[in-house]
Design an enzyme around this catalytic site. Structure first.
Site, PDB file in Angstrom:
ATOM      1  N   LYS A  44       8.208  87.204  58.141  1.00  0.00           N
ATOM      2  CA  LYS A  44       7.436  86.581  56.985  1.00  0.00           C
ATOM      3  C   LYS A  44       7.010  88.157  55.270  1.00  0.00           C
ATOM      4  CE  LYS A  44       8.605  81.964  59.270  1.00  0.00           C
ATOM      5  NZ  LYS A  44       8.450  80.849  59.381  1.00  0.00           N
ATOM      6  N   GLN A  78       3.121  77.144  59.422  1.00  0.00           N
ATOM      7  CA  GLN A  78       3.729  78.156  61.028  1.00  0.00           C
ATOM      8  C   GLN A  78       3.465  76.551  61.603  1.00  0.00           C
ATOM      9  OE1 GLN A  78       6.062  79.770  60.747  1.00  0.00           O
ATOM     10  NE2 GLN A  78       7.376  79.707  62.657  1.00  0.00           N
ATOM     11  N   ASP A  96       8.964  75.324  53.378  1.00  0.00           N
ATOM     12  CA  ASP A  96       9.771  75.242  53.922  1.00  0.00           C
ATOM     13  C   ASP A  96      10.723  74.147  53.823  1.00  0.00           C
ATOM     14  OD1 ASP A  96       9.842  76.634  56.503  1.00  0.00           O
ATOM     15  OD2 ASP A  96       7.200  75.614  56.641  1.00  0.00           O
TER      16      ASP A  96
HETATM   17  N1  GUN Z   1       8.354  76.692  62.818  1.00  0.00           N
HETATM   18  C1  GUN Z   1      10.111  77.269  63.817  1.00  0.00           C
HETATM   19  N2  GUN Z   1      11.041  77.197  62.841  1.00  0.00           N
HETATM   20  C2  GUN Z   1      10.148  76.862  61.907  1.00  0.00           C
HETATM   21  C3  GUN Z   1      10.627  76.955  60.192  1.00  0.00           C
HETATM   22  O1  GUN Z   1      11.559  77.440  59.498  1.00  0.00           O
HETATM   23  N3  GUN Z   1       9.238  76.625  59.590  1.00  0.00           N
HETATM   24  C4  GUN Z   1       8.057  76.837  59.533  1.00  0.00           C
HETATM   25  N4  GUN Z   1       6.849  76.418  59.191  1.00  0.00           N
HETATM   26  N5  GUN Z   1       7.560  77.331  61.191  1.00  0.00           N
HETATM   27  C5  GUN Z   1       8.327  76.767  61.870  1.00  0.00           C
END
Ligand code: GUN
Length: 296
Positions: free
Chosen positions: A55, A99, A122
Site C-alpha cells: 500500500k 491493518q 477502508d
Molecule cells: N486485512 C485484510 N484485508 C484488509 C483490508 O482491506 N483492510 C485492512 N485494514 N486490513 C485488511
C-alpha cells in the site's frame, strides 16, 4: 467450450492507477497538497507486513504521501484507540486504515468504530456500511469495490443472474452480497450468501451464474462444483509452503483455476486478479477523501 476471459486485475489496476496519478497531477497544479494516506500496523504478521508495504509503495507510485505507524503487538486497546484519535484529528491526513487482523486482546469492532467515518478509506465503519447498503455515497470496502470494477470494466452481465457468495466476512462476503443485490450495474443479481453453516453447499454452488469465493481454503472450488459458463471471482490468497520459491511460499486461490477455468466464461487469476484491485481501490478512496468528494 471457448476460452474464458481473464478478469485481469493487474492490468486494470495499472490503468486506474494512471487515472489516479493524472488526478493527483491536476490537484498539484492547482496548488493543493498531495493526498495523504496513513496506515497503522500492529505487530509484525508476515502477510500484513506485505500488504501494508504494498500500500505504501503504491502511494508513492501515484504521487500520494503516506505514513506508516508501527505499533508493538503488546499495545493496549486504549493506547491504540488514542492513536486512532490522533489520526482522526490530524488535518494533514486525508484517510487512514488500521491493518487487520489485530491481536486477540483488541476488540476490532471498537477500533473500526473509533475511526472517523470521513477518513475511513477502508469503508469498514458502520456509517459507510450503512450508506453502502442504502446506495448512498460512501467509501466502499476496497476488495468489493475492486470486484465491482473488474465486473464493470469487463462488461460482465449481472442483471437477473444468480450470484453465489461463499464467505460472510464484514470485509468481503457480506458487502459483496449487498452490492450485487442492489438495483444497479453491476448488480440486480439474486444473491445466495453461503457460510460455514450452509447445508449442501456444493449443490448451491452448482446453480451459480456468478461465483464469488472468499473462504481462505486453497483450491476449494473444483470443476465438478461449477456449471458451464460460470463467472468466477476468486478472493482467496493463502500462502502455501513451496520450497521451489525463493520466499518459501506461493499464493493459492480458493478456486482450482486449472480445472475450473475451462468451464468459465470469465475468471480471475490468483495472483493478478482481485488482489491488485484492492490496493488500487484504497487509493481511489483516499483520492476521494482528499477531494472531499463524499463528506465535506
Ligand atoms: N486485512 C485484510 N484485508 C484488509 C483490508 O482491506 N483492510 C485492512 N485494514 N486490513 C485488511
Amino acid at each position: 467450450m471457448s476460452e474464458p476471459i481473464l478478469l485481469n486485475g493487474k492490468a486494470l489496476s495499472a490503468t486506474i492507477q494512471e487515472e489516479i496519478k493524472a488526478a493527483v497531477d491536476a490537484r498539484n497544479a492547482t496548488g493543493k497538497r498531495p493526498p495523504h494516506l496513513a496506515a497503522i500496523l500492529v505487530g509484525s504478521d508476515g502477510a500484513s507486513e506485505t500488504y501494508v508495504g504494498h500500500k505504501v509503495k503504491m502511494c508513492d507510485k501515484v504521487g500520494f504521501k503516506s505514513t506508516l505507524i508501527r505499533l508493538d503487538e503488546s499495545i493496549s486497546e486504549a493506547d491504540l484507540l488514542a492513536e486512532v484519535d490522533k489520526l482522526n484529528k490530524n488535518a494533514e491526513i486525508d484517510g487512514f486504515i488500521v491493518q487487520l487482523p489485530l491481536p486477540k486482546h483488541i476488540d476490532v469492532d471498537k477500533v473500526t468504530q473509533a475511526v472517523d467515518h470521513r477518513k475511513d478509506v477502508d469503508g469498514f465503519h458502520p456509517v459507510n456500511i450503512g450508506r453502502m447498503t442504502q446506495g448512498l455515497p460512501c467509501y466502499l470496502p476496497a476488495t468489493p469495490a475492486g470486484i465491482m470494477q473488474l465486473l464493470a470494466r469487463n462488461e460482465v452481465e449481472t442483471s437477473g443472474k444468480h450470484c453465489v457468495v461463499i464467505g460472510r466476512s464484514n470485509i468481503v462476503g457480506t458487502p459483496m452480497s449487498i452490492l450485487l443485490s442492489r438495483n444497479n450495474y453491476p448488480g440486480n443479481c439474486t444473491v445466495t450468501l453461503c457460510h460455514s453453516r450452509t447445508k449442501d453447499l456444493e449443490s448451491i454452488v452448482r446453480t451459480a451464474d456468478i461465483l464469488v469465493v472468499a473462504l481462505g481454503r486453497p483450491h476449494f472450488v473444483t470443476a465438478d462444483m461449477v456449471k458451464e459458463g460460470v463467472v468466477v471471482v476468486d478472493v482467496g490468497i493463502t500462502r502455501v509452503p513451496d520450497a521451489t520459491k525463493k520466499r518459501g511460499y506461493r499464493l493459492a486461490g480458493d478456486v482450482d483455476f486449472a480445472s475450473v477455468a475451462p468451464k468459465s466464461s470469465f475468471i480471475t487469476p490468483v495472483p493478478g486478479g482481485v488482489g491488485p484491485m484492492t490496493v488500487t481501490c484504497l487509493l481511489q478512496n483516499t483520492l476521494k477523501a482528499a477531494d472531499k468528494e463524499i463528506y465535506s
